[in-house]
Design an enzyme around this catalytic site. Structure first.
Site, PDB file in Angstrom:
ATOM      1  N   HIS A   1      77.885  53.493  23.419  1.00 43.07           N
ATOM      2  CA  HIS A   1      76.610  54.003  23.591  1.00 43.07           C
ATOM      3  C   HIS A   1      76.577  55.481  23.707  1.00 43.07           C
ATOM      4  CE1 HIS A   1      74.423  50.370  22.844  1.00 43.07           C
ATOM      5  NE2 HIS A   1      75.351  49.850  23.806  1.00 43.07           N
TER       6      HIS A   1
ATOM      7  N   ASP B   1      82.609  52.041  30.475  1.00 39.61           N
ATOM      8  CA  ASP B   1      81.486  51.049  30.314  1.00 39.61           C
ATOM      9  C   ASP B   1      80.801  51.710  29.132  1.00 39.61           C
ATOM     10  OD1 ASP B   1      79.292  49.535  31.640  1.00 39.61           O
ATOM     11  OD2 ASP B   1      78.340  51.206  31.727  1.00 39.61           O
TER      12      ASP B   1
ATOM     13  N   GLU C   1      84.470  48.493  26.607  1.00 37.45           N
ATOM     14  CA  GLU C   1      83.497  47.813  26.434  1.00 37.45           C
ATOM     15  C   GLU C   1      82.787  48.230  25.054  1.00 37.45           C
ATOM     16  OE1 GLU C   1      79.406  46.057  28.674  1.00 37.45           O
ATOM     17  OE2 GLU C   1      79.988  48.176  28.941  1.00 37.45           O
TER      18      GLU C   1
ATOM     19  N   ASP D   1      70.406  59.227  30.381  1.00 31.69           N
ATOM     20  CA  ASP D   1      71.643  59.332  29.389  1.00 31.69           C
ATOM     21  C   ASP D   1      72.114  60.877  29.628  1.00 31.69           C
ATOM     22  OD1 ASP D   1      71.068  56.789  28.726  1.00 31.69           O
ATOM     23  OD2 ASP D   1      71.978  56.730  26.687  1.00 31.69           O
TER      24      ASP D   1
ATOM     25  N   ASN E   1      78.303  57.119  30.403  1.00 28.89           N
ATOM     26  CA  ASN E   1      77.318  57.207  29.467  1.00 28.89           C
ATOM     27  C   ASN E   1      75.840  57.782  30.293  1.00 28.89           C
ATOM     28  OD1 ASN E   1      75.751  56.398  26.746  1.00 28.89           O
ATOM     29  ND2 ASN E   1      74.570  55.419  28.396  1.00 28.89           N
TER      30      ASN E   1
END
Length: 530
Positions: free
Chosen positions: A236, A232, A277, A202, A140
């Site tokens: 997002h 992970d 996740e 990001d 991410n």
């Protein structure tokens, strides 16, 4: 119950001999401290259990106080004797942080952990023991020290659009989906998107070059032989701001990306296992991910399991489980697998959440390991290690021997939990009633009774609020699972089920009895009826 071959003793011979003289056959496992020893004989069935390892805290083979990849290899026999089917390695890439969740090179090994040759040896040795290896994939964001990010600060560099830089119209006060500020400052006054911290900018997944680079990363490690990835912050990639929570278009973009990633890695490894996740609070919010990934961590269930163990009340746990399974199956059928767990590296350890109480800890473990899917165990959980936030205190060194100064003990961080010498592999191997041997027995149940791994779950009315119960059925076995969540004996009337479930097949504590359709459960005991 399969017979086990005793591993070579690595603790004092007299102590081990004394311990083994009182161990029942299912508890006779060898000490795992010291050098690697011959692997025990195991039957072919897989438990489906995965084990999370923070390499830094695992086992130190070169005396620098930091666990390393050779230390993971050295302890594969311990993991095999525990009965796990796979291990998840927390980040092993180069990183400026102790935890590794800010990567500076996606195709290299953290030099504190060893070399690529060390990692390749670990893969070979694990696979020889039938243990799969998945690695943390942190894509991410990168580290703010990654060469890509350093280059991106030059507007003329090709990497400039690999990250998201604020424009004059950007609201710099936006809250990130992770709960803090979303926009982070550069020294020249510009701002970049970094929803987790200033050190983690990001990546911009609207840029096809970024997407291709990350598919290439997955393919690189797949060629090395890894069996899959733990993703992970999977949700997002596009969920950046608090205001986007619940936005279906954001979910669709996230899933489109991960499907692209899955296609890429499965061109190299068609069976690559990818677990996400996805920090959602309800099964309904998790369900759409089951058609995208191999498995999804079940955060809502972790809360329910620990609440039940802590309170001693089953409440609607079984109904919750069946409804969740229904939501997952409706979304993906059997394409996705539930990944239940009790806690991980971001949460207070289970034993601390349960205030150090052994009985609730045992029944929490029993509930976890009698659920279908791929349960995950956080390293040291099987010993009863404690730890509460801040995060470094959740990730303290694994205790192999009674002495913290023994060879191989990681020492990069002093313990805050101050667990005694009895919370160590050496001590618990010698105790047939230890939590470690409890975990081993439960994991063996999964190897021996296929419905515990692969069964369809149905509610079953226990008629006793202190007993959590569910039925599991697959083509080969049909079982009734009951857990006494309390410190007192409990009775359950089987009713019409007495004709179907007439035998106590497994129990965690001696004393469970079944007579005239009445089951009596000792305190904190778990039973499998057939």
């Amino acid at each position: 119950m399969p017979r086990r071959v005793l591993l070579a003793a690595l603790v004092a011979a007299t102590a081990l001999a004394s311990a083994c003289s009182v161990m029942p056959p299912h508890a006779k496992h060898a000490a795992a401290s010291g050098a690697a020893t011959p692997a025990p004989t195991r039957d072919a069935a897989s438990s489906g259990v995965y084990y999370e390892i923070f390499v830094r805290s695992w086992y130190d083979t070169n005396g620098d106080g930091i666990g390393d990849l050779n230390g993971v290899t050295a302890k594969l026999d311990y993991l095999q004797s525990l009965g796990v089917s796979g291990i998840w390695l927390m980040p092993i890439n180069p990183s400026p942080s102790y935890h590794g969740y800010d990567v500076t090179d996606y195709e290299a090994i953290n030099p504190q952990y060893g070399t690529m040759a060390d990692f390749e040896r670990l893969l070979r040795e694990a696979h020889q023991r039938g243990i799969k290896v998945i690695i943390d994939l942190v894509i991410n964001h990168t580290s703010n020290q990654h060469p890509w990010f350093l280059a991106a600060q030059n507007p003329r560099d090709p990497h400039h659009d690999w990250y998201s830089l604020a424009t004059p119209s950007t609201d710099l006060a936006q809250h990130s989906a992770a709960g803090d500020r979303a926009w982070q400052p550069l020294p020249d006054g510009r701002h970049y998107l970094g929803i987790f911290s200033p050190g983690m900018p990001d990546l911009n997944y609207d840029n096809p070059a970024v997407r291709q680079a990350m598919v290439d990363v997955g393919r690189f490690w797949s060629r090395k032989g890894v069996d899959g990835f733990r993703l992970d912050a999977a949700r997002h990639i596009y969920l950046d701001f608090k205001s986007q929570e619940g936005d279906r278009s954001v979910l669709d973009k996230n899933q489109a990306w991960w499907k692209q990633f899955m296609r890429g890695v499965r061109q190299v490894n068609p069976t690559s296992y990818v677990v996400g996740e996805v920090t959602e609070s309800t099964p309904e919010a998790l369900a759409p991910w089951f058609g995208t990934l191999s498995a999804v961590f079940d955060f809502p269930l972790a809360t329910r399991l620990i609440d039940a163990a802590r309170s001693g009340e089953a409440g609607d746990l079984a109904t919750f489980l069946q409804q969740a399974q229904g939501a997952f199956d409706a979304a993906a059928g059997k394409a996705g697998v539930d990944a239940p767990f009790l806690s991980n590296h971001d949460q207070n350890r289970v034993m601390s959440q349960l205030d150090g109480q052994a009985g609730p800890m045992r029944v929490a473990a029993a509930m976890l390991l009698t659920l279908p899917g791929h349960p995950y165990v956080y390293y040291g959980e099987e010993l009863g290690m404690r730890g509460v936030k801040p995060d470094p205190d959740l990730r303290e060194p694994m205790r192999w021997e009674r002495s913290t100064r023994a060879s191989g003990e990681a020492s990069w961080k002093a313990s805050t939990a101050r667990d005694g010498a009895e919370v160590s592999v050496q001590a618990e191997l010698a105790d047939p009633s230890s939590l470690l041997n409890h975990y081993r027995s439960l994991i063996d149940w999964r190897r021996e009774i296929s419905a515990l791994r692969d069964g369809t779950l149905h509610t079953w009315p226990a008629g006793n609020g202190h007993v959590a119960a569910w039925r599991l059925d697959d083509a080969d076995s049909h079982v009734l699972v009951l857990h006494n969540l309390s410190a007192q004996p409990q009775r359950v009337a089987l009713g019409a089920s007495a004709a179907t479930f007439s035998t106590v097949a497994r129990q965690t504590a001696a004393g469970a009895t079944l007579a005239d359709g009445q089951l009596t459960l000792p305190p904190y005991a778990s039973v499998i009826l057939r």
